[in-house]
Design an enzyme around this catalytic site. Structure first.
Site, PDB file in Angstrom:
ATOM      1  N   ASP A   1       4.892  -7.476   3.613  1.00 56.49           N
ATOM      2  CA  ASP A   1       3.732  -6.777   4.180  1.00 56.49           C
ATOM      3  C   ASP A   1       2.876  -7.779   4.948  1.00 56.49           C
ATOM      4  OD1 ASP A   1       2.396  -3.791   3.220  1.00 56.49           O
ATOM      5  OD2 ASP A   1       1.113  -5.156   4.370  1.00 56.49           O
TER       6      ASP A   1
ATOM      7  N   TYR B   1       3.083   6.628  18.298  1.00 57.66           N
ATOM      8  CA  TYR B   1       3.525   6.827  16.912  1.00 57.66           C
ATOM      9  C   TYR B   1       4.712   7.795  16.877  1.00 57.66           C
ATOM     10  CZ  TYR B   1       3.263   7.878  11.919  1.00 57.66           C
ATOM     11  OH  TYR B   1       3.559   8.033  10.580  1.00 57.66           O
TER      12      TYR B   1
ATOM     13  N   CYS C   1       9.103   0.812   4.751  1.00 62.47           N
ATOM     14  CA  CYS C   1       7.908   1.677   4.765  1.00 62.47           C
ATOM     15  C   CYS C   1       6.811   1.143   5.676  1.00 62.47           C
ATOM     16  CB  CYS C   1       7.333   1.808   3.360  1.00 62.47           C
ATOM     17  SG  CYS C   1       8.415   2.659   2.207  1.00 62.47           S
TER      18      CYS C   1
ATOM     19  N   PHE D   1       0.784  12.487   3.451  1.00 66.48           N
ATOM     20  CA  PHE D   1       0.746  11.915   2.105  1.00 66.48           C
ATOM     21  C   PHE D   1      -0.595  11.241   1.899  1.00 66.48           C
ATOM     22  CE2 PHE D   1       4.717  11.755  -0.445  1.00 66.48           C
ATOM     23  CZ  PHE D   1       5.451  12.656   0.307  1.00 66.48           C
TER      24      PHE D   1
ATOM     25  N   SER E   1       0.827  -1.206   0.000  1.00 64.80           N
ATOM     26  CA  SER E   1       0.000   0.000   0.000  1.00 64.80           C
ATOM     27  C   SER E   1       0.863   1.258   0.000  1.00 64.80           C
ATOM     28  CB  SER E   1      -0.881  -0.035   1.259  1.00 64.80           C
ATOM     29  OG  SER E   1      -1.645   1.135   1.404  1.00 64.80           O
TER      30      SER E   1
END
Ligand SMILES: NC(=O)c1ccc[n+]([C@@H]2O[C@H](COP(=O)([O-])OP(=O)(O)OC[C@H]3O[C@@H](n4cnc5c(N)ncnc54)[C@H](O)[C@@H]3O)[C@@H](O)[C@H]2O)c1
Length: 256
Positions: free
Chosen positions: A36, A158, A84, A191, A15
């Protein structure tokens, strides 16, 4: 690092920015392994770009070790590694909407510990490989966030995970320098990906007013283009690079 003909691993490749980066690298001629937790998604992207899907939970260290072994076996020496994979959600620490501690720990485990583990496994495997031009063996790219510097309410876990990535960048670049492995971090602003689409609409509505130029979210291809530049520019090392249109996150009181 030349991309064409080189083995690459991209995590979070089902993704958003990971998907765009895996696609970009494959089009540029890299052999790409895509990791992933979204097994169906990663298989679909891998099939579309001619890569190798490796479904795995990067919050599980045994699964991560097995997945990295499989990925390296599939692409040969993985000289490019782009991490990522990440969890991004608002997680209040206290109050009626507070999340269980284990959920906070999971965010840190996947985003920070998982990234460090992938890098450790990839870099260790590269030590046994011959150096290339200029003594270079590999390039690792990690992903922080503007939240690492302007932490939002309900973003403690986070923010901690992304701050950890930013602050370990130079340390890792220094440690791996003698091996010819570069380590850099991209710190994106907002983003347009699935992660951000899950945030409260009030938060997203502020993007134009908090972003000097261009007054919009970034698109995953802009991230992929910077990742490619980092791979190719051998003097770029130990850097945390903001990719955010000069965006800074404001103080929000409207989130849980
Ligand atoms: N989108 C943004 O605005 C933004 C801003 C700053 C930083 N980031 C960071 O950029 C990176 C990419 O995010 P994105 O926006 O493309 O989000 P995304 O949700 O589109 O992609 C993240 C991917 O990570 C995968 N993932 C999640 N947990 C995993 C696990 N335990 N094991 C393996 N894979 C897992 C997901 O399945 C997903 O495919 C993340 O690290 C995110 O924190 C995003």
């Amino acid at each position: 690092m030349r991309i064409s003909g080189t083995g690459a691993i991209v995590t979070g490749a089902a993704s958003g920015m990971g998907r765009a980066t895996a696609t970009h690298l494959a089009r540029a001629g890299a052999r790409v392994a895509l990791l992933d937790i979204n097994a169906a998604g990663v298989r679909e992207v891998a099939a579309a770009i001619g890569g190798t899907p490796v479904p795995c939970d990067l919050g599980d260290s045994a699964a991560t070790a097995a997945a990295m072994e499989q990925a390296i076996a599939a692409v040969g020496p993985a000289r490019i590694v782009i991490s990522c994979a990440g969890i991004g959600r608002l997680e209040p620490v206290v109050g009626p909407a507070a999340v269980p501690f284990e959920q906070l720990a999971q965010t840190i485990r996947v985003n920070l510990t998982g990234t460090l583990h992938v890098l450790q496994l990839a870099a260790s495997a590269l030590l046994g490989q011959p150096a290339l031009e200029d003594g270079e063996r590999g390039v690792m790219i990690m992903v922080a966030s503007g939240a690492a510097f302007d932490g939002p309410i309900a973003g403690a876990a986070y923010t901690a995970s992304k701050g950890g990535i930013a602050s370990m960048t130079l340390s890792l670049a220094r440690e791996l320098g003698d091996a010819g492995i570069r380590v850099n971090t991209i710190s994106p602003g907002a983003f347009d990906t699935a992660m951000v689409r899950g945030l409260p609409a009030e938060m997203l509505a502020t993007v134009p007013s908090i972003t000097p130029f261009p007054k919009r979210m970034g698109v995953p291809e802009e991230f992929a283009a910077l990742a490619r530049h980092i791979c190719e520019n051998r003097f770029l090392n130990g850097a945390v690079i903001r990719l955010d249109g000069a965006q800074r996150m404001p103080y929000f009181s409207a989130v849980p």
